[in-house]
Motif scaffolding. Structure first.
Motif, PDB file in Angstrom:
ATOM      1  N   LYS A 130       0.841  -1.193   0.000  1.00 44.70           N
ATOM      2  CA  LYS A 130       0.000   0.000   0.000  1.00 44.70           C
ATOM      3  C   LYS A 130       0.878   1.246   0.000  1.00 44.70           C
ATOM      4  O   LYS A 130       1.834   1.336   0.770  1.00 44.70           O
ATOM      5  N   LYS A 131       0.543   2.207  -0.839  1.00 37.96           N
ATOM      6  CA  LYS A 131       1.282   3.466  -0.900  1.00 37.96           C
ATOM      7  C   LYS A 131       0.965   4.326   0.312  1.00 37.96           C
ATOM      8  O   LYS A 131      -0.161   4.326   0.815  1.00 37.96           O
ATOM      9  N   SER A 132       1.949   5.077   0.733  1.00 38.44           N
ATOM     10  CA  SER A 132       1.775   5.967   1.877  1.00 38.44           C
ATOM     11  C   SER A 132       1.448   7.391   1.434  1.00 38.44           C
ATOM     12  O   SER A 132       1.579   8.328   2.205  1.00 38.44           O
ATOM     13  N   TYR A 133       1.052   7.551   0.178  1.00 36.58           N
ATOM     14  CA  TYR A 133       0.669   8.862  -0.333  1.00 36.58           C
ATOM     15  C   TYR A 133      -0.387   8.699  -1.424  1.00 36.58           C
ATOM     16  O   TYR A 133      -0.595   7.603  -1.930  1.00 36.58           O
ATOM     17  N   HIS A 134      -1.047   9.813  -1.732  1.00 36.42           N
ATOM     18  CA  HIS A 134      -2.055   9.804  -2.793  1.00 36.42           C
ATOM     19  C   HIS A 134      -1.974  11.131  -3.540  1.00 36.42           C
ATOM     20  O   HIS A 134      -2.020  12.190  -2.920  1.00 36.42           O
ATOM     21  N   HIS A 182      -9.709  19.824  -3.677  1.00 32.66           N
ATOM     22  CA  HIS A 182      -8.713  18.769  -3.842  1.00 32.66           C
ATOM     23  C   HIS A 182      -8.826  17.722  -2.737  1.00 32.66           C
ATOM     24  O   HIS A 182      -8.604  16.539  -2.989  1.00 32.66           O
ATOM     25  N   TRP A 183      -9.126  18.169  -1.550  1.00 37.97           N
ATOM     26  CA  TRP A 183      -9.299  17.266  -0.401  1.00 37.97           C
ATOM     27  C   TRP A 183     -10.447  17.791   0.433  1.00 37.97           C
ATOM     28  O   TRP A 183     -10.585  18.994   0.622  1.00 37.97           O
ATOM     29  N   GLY A 184     -11.284  16.903   0.938  1.00 43.19           N
ATOM     30  CA  GLY A 184     -12.398  17.315   1.782  1.00 43.19           C
ATOM     31  C   GLY A 184     -13.583  16.381   1.644  1.00 43.19           C
ATOM     32  O   GLY A 184     -13.493  15.302   1.062  1.00 43.19           O
ATOM     33  N   ARG A 185     -14.693  16.801   2.193  1.00 45.13           N
ATOM     34  CA  ARG A 185     -15.899  15.967   2.247  1.00 45.13           C
ATOM     35  C   ARG A 185     -16.350  15.487   0.870  1.00 45.13           C
ATOM     36  O   ARG A 185     -16.676  14.324   0.681  1.00 45.13           O
ATOM     37  N   ALA A 186     -16.384  16.412  -0.109  1.00 45.11           N
ATOM     38  CA  ALA A 186     -16.906  16.055  -1.438  1.00 45.11           C
ATOM     39  C   ALA A 186     -15.931  15.188  -2.231  1.00 45.11           C
ATOM     40  O   ALA A 186     -16.349  14.411  -3.076  1.00 45.11           O
ATOM     41  N   THR A 187     -14.639  15.322  -1.958  1.00 41.69           N
ATOM     42  CA  THR A 187     -13.629  14.623  -2.756  1.00 41.69           C
ATOM     43  C   THR A 187     -13.279  13.250  -2.198  1.00 41.69           C
ATOM     44  O   THR A 187     -13.330  12.251  -2.905  1.00 41.69           O
ATOM     45  N   ASP A 188     -12.897  13.220  -0.929  1.00 43.58           N
ATOM     46  CA  ASP A 188     -12.449  11.949  -0.351  1.00 43.58           C
ATOM     47  C   ASP A 188     -13.110  11.628   0.985  1.00 43.58           C
ATOM     48  O   ASP A 188     -12.695  10.727   1.682  1.00 43.58           O
ATOM     49  N   GLY A 189     -14.162  12.396   1.337  1.00 42.76           N
ATOM     50  CA  GLY A 189     -14.888  12.128   2.576  1.00 42.76           C
ATOM     51  C   GLY A 189     -14.192  12.621   3.832  1.00 42.76           C
ATOM     52  O   GLY A 189     -14.665  12.377   4.939  1.00 42.76           O
TER      53      GLY A 189
END
Length: 121
Positions: free
Chosen positions: A2-6, A25-32
């Motif tokens: 498993k990668k430690s980054y995205h 880029h990151w948040g509720r709508a993008t990745d929860g």
């Protein structure tokens, strides 16, 4: 393994009706993620939002142009290279009354939510 980054290659583009471009880029709508949201935004000349009193801290970094903030009655204007932190539960209005678009990054902790921004009608 498993990668430690995205790497984010496909931010969520928030639908708007006021000409503002919002790419979360990151948040509720993008990745929860409910702890933080990070968005790239472009506010066109003449844009403004209603006053609001969010339940989150908001950090803004101006990349290009200028942005106006009315914070508890004080008018603050930021230019490219400047940043600000606005504490949660602070009454604020965001706008761009200037002649050029304003490009900026906004970071909210906890993450932005339409249910916790409390925009006035």
């Amino acid at each position: 393994m498993k990668k430690s980054y995205h790497i984010q290659n496909a931010p969520f583009v928030v639908p708007t009706t006021d000409g503002k471009v919002i790419e979360e880029h990151w948040g509720r709508a993008t990745d929860g993620n409910q702890e933080i949201s990070i968005a790239h935004m472009v506010a066109p000349s003449g844009w403004s939002e209603p006053f609001q009193t969010p339940e989150f801290d908001e950090y803004t970094y101006i990349i290009k142009g200028k942005k106006q903030f009315i914070i508890d009655g004080d008018t603050v204007i930021l230019e490219a290279g400047q940043s600000i932190k606005i504490n949660k539960n602070t009454r604020i209005q965001y706008s761009n009354p200037f002649d050029e678009a304003c490009e900026y990054i906004a970071i909210c902790t906890p993450a932005f939510s339409p249910d916790t921004v409390h925009r006035e009608d």
